[in-house]
Write an enzyme that holds these catalytic residues in place. Sequence first.
Site, PDB file in Angstrom:
ATOM      1  N   ARG A   1      39.123   5.948  30.278  1.00 59.39           N
ATOM      2  CA  ARG A   1      39.573   4.963  31.270  1.00 59.39           C
ATOM      3  C   ARG A   1      40.778   5.465  32.059  1.00 59.39           C
ATOM      4  O   ARG A   1      40.966   5.116  33.215  1.00 59.39           O
ATOM      5  CB  ARG A   1      39.818   3.611  30.609  1.00 59.39           C
ATOM      6  CG  ARG A   1      38.470   3.022  30.170  1.00 59.39           C
ATOM      7  CD  ARG A   1      38.535   1.664  29.585  1.00 59.39           C
ATOM      8  NE  ARG A   1      39.030   0.617  30.430  1.00 59.39           N
ATOM      9  CZ  ARG A   1      38.282  -0.254  31.116  1.00 59.39           C
ATOM     10  NH1 ARG A   1      36.978  -0.151  31.089  1.00 59.39           N
ATOM     11  NH2 ARG A   1      38.846  -1.216  31.827  1.00 59.39           N
TER      12      ARG A   1
ATOM     13  N   PRO B   1      40.406  -0.297  34.998  1.00 61.67           N
ATOM     14  CA  PRO B   1      40.127   0.727  36.002  1.00 61.67           C
ATOM     15  C   PRO B   1      41.001   0.660  37.250  1.00 61.67           C
ATOM     16  O   PRO B   1      40.740   1.380  38.217  1.00 61.67           O
ATOM     17  CB  PRO B   1      38.668   0.461  36.361  1.00 61.67           C
ATOM     18  CG  PRO B   1      38.490  -1.003  36.147  1.00 61.67           C
ATOM     19  CD  PRO B   1      39.395  -1.372  34.999  1.00 61.67           C
TER      20      PRO B   1
ATOM     21  N   GLY C   1      41.946  -2.095  39.314  1.00 62.46           N
ATOM     22  CA  GLY C   1      41.763  -3.104  40.373  1.00 62.46           C
ATOM     23  C   GLY C   1      43.094  -3.733  40.764  1.00 62.46           C
ATOM     24  O   GLY C   1      43.437  -3.824  41.954  1.00 62.46           O
ATOM     25  N   LYS C   2      43.857  -4.124  39.743  1.00 64.07           N
ATOM     26  CA  LYS C   2      45.120  -4.814  40.047  1.00 64.07           C
ATOM     27  C   LYS C   2      46.216  -3.808  40.415  1.00 64.07           C
ATOM     28  O   LYS C   2      47.020  -4.067  41.302  1.00 64.07           O
ATOM     29  CB  LYS C   2      45.531  -5.702  38.868  1.00 64.07           C
ATOM     30  CG  LYS C   2      44.470  -6.760  38.595  1.00 64.07           C
ATOM     31  CD  LYS C   2      44.818  -7.684  37.476  1.00 64.07           C
ATOM     32  CE  LYS C   2      43.641  -8.572  37.116  1.00 64.07           C
ATOM     33  NZ  LYS C   2      42.542  -7.869  36.404  1.00 64.07           N
TER      34      LYS C   2
ATOM     35  N   CYS D   1      40.550 -12.636  31.607  1.00 65.04           N
ATOM     36  CA  CYS D   1      39.296 -13.190  32.138  1.00 65.04           C
ATOM     37  C   CYS D   1      38.603 -13.931  31.000  1.00 65.04           C
ATOM     38  O   CYS D   1      37.413 -13.773  30.782  1.00 65.04           O
ATOM     39  CB  CYS D   1      38.417 -12.099  32.753  1.00 65.04           C
ATOM     40  SG  CYS D   1      38.050 -10.740  31.649  1.00 65.04           S
TER      41      CYS D   1
ATOM     42  N   ASP E   1      47.458   3.066  30.242  1.00 65.18           N
ATOM     43  CA  ASP E   1      46.225   2.712  29.538  1.00 65.18           C
ATOM     44  C   ASP E   1      46.096   3.655  28.350  1.00 65.18           C
ATOM     45  O   ASP E   1      46.576   4.776  28.379  1.00 65.18           O
ATOM     46  CB  ASP E   1      44.988   2.805  30.447  1.00 65.18           C
ATOM     47  CG  ASP E   1      43.872   1.893  29.960  1.00 65.18           C
ATOM     48  OD1 ASP E   1      43.672   0.810  30.536  1.00 65.18           O
ATOM     49  OD2 ASP E   1      43.197   2.270  28.974  1.00 65.18           O
TER      50      ASP E   1
END
Length: 440
Positions: free
Chosen positions: A285, A259, A261-262, A378, A280
């Site tokens: 998304r 989404p 963030g980075k 992650c 993406d």
Amino acid sequence: MDSIIPFVIEILGGALRGKSSRIALRSAVETNKLNREEESALYYLVFEILRRLNVIDLYIKTSTSSYSLKKISSDNRAILRIATYLMKIENKDIEFVNNLLSSHFEQFSESNFLTILDLIQSVSEEQLYENRNDLASNLSIEYFTPTWIVRKFLSQWGVETTKKILPSFQQNLHLYVRINTIKANLEEILRIFHLNDISYSIVEEIENLVRIEENEIPIPQLEAFKEGKILIQQKASALVSLVLDPQEDDEILDMCASPGGKTSHIAALLKNKGKIVAVDMNDERVKILKDRMNLLGIKLVRIIQTDARELHRKIETRFDKILLDPPCSGSGTYSSRPENKWRMNQRDLGWYVNLQKDLLNEAAVLLKTGGSIVYSTCSLFHEENHSVILDFLQENSNFKLVETTPMVGVTSKILNEKTQELYPHIHETEGFFIAKIQKE
Ligand SMILES: C[S@@+](CC[C@H](N)C(=O)[O-])C[C@H]1O[C@@H](n2cnc3c(N)ncnc32)[C@H](O)[C@@H]1O
């Protein structure tokens, strides 16, 4: 507690059909205008149940063989799980549980709810253990984690470290907020926090990141959040864009961007000047990514919807810096997304690893000589982290590992102390892995 039971039933069912419990929780709170007390009770019950699902289901299976979980409706299944959690983990008595839940339970076959509760209640902890002599099975029940994951952790780290990491999955992580410096600055946001009685601490290692200590008002309800002046981002995730070290004249590619963030952090580090291509594959998304970039006031991002494994066929550009944050097991996020623990098995892990390797090979093709790739996940599994990088370096002798600075996590001997790992029980953030490789 009565008023929140229908929402718990719905969210538990959805989470195990593939929906995100976090999104469902937020939507239940907003749509039904739940008060603060109902909101905390709802979050608490959903997370506590999802975190302990293996043990809860073992109680149910051991006691209700003829009502195998698979045969009943998803609502009834959720009700049995709530009941079992309340009786066996919270030690509530059977009358309390029956009064609370029986009106929601649709009768099935020849039995009534109270009989089932009675059977569950009579199962002792002793009967839960299939193999008392197997360390992984014991840890799996003690720490509410699938046995195959415990076995992997034991083989990666041994017993001592595994026993430190597993309990962290039952604890809530701190919330972190990053200031979107394209629209606001730290002082302005801290003033807003003071006005709203939000206590915080500044994260020294990462500029413009604040850890929330206590907040009466949920962060998404602040005007500053709705206006895109701040966003919620875990500490480990905010570190990744710093390791990429973007510069204004770099051609930058974010290969798995939504989404965002980075991507948005890279844009903020570049002060909204420069060039970022964000890719993406997924329709929904990509829409989220576009909306987010608009809300955050980010102008330098060109968004491309495609399978990033095919990107070199679609664009001519070659990049100075590439961020590859591919889909992964999410095993570093079991605390905040407990449903993920139960959703995948070892075969799925192999699927992720193949995708990660294919994406990394494509990144290598898209990179200019002298350029660098930051690879992050992650995940806590070595297969998705160290092994992906080791295999890549073995097949690509023109690439070398370089330091990942700033160093916030810990290094590993497996990759010559060059990569960094963050752990929930040490770094108060999600489990993360970051590697940086350079094309010589
Ligand atoms: C871990 S998430 C990325 C999170 C993001 N970097 C951030 O910081 O907000 C992985 C993303 O990769 C996307 N994805 C999965 N397979 C892909 C592919 N083959 N090509 C491009 N994107 C892909 C998914 O839709 C998902 O949004």
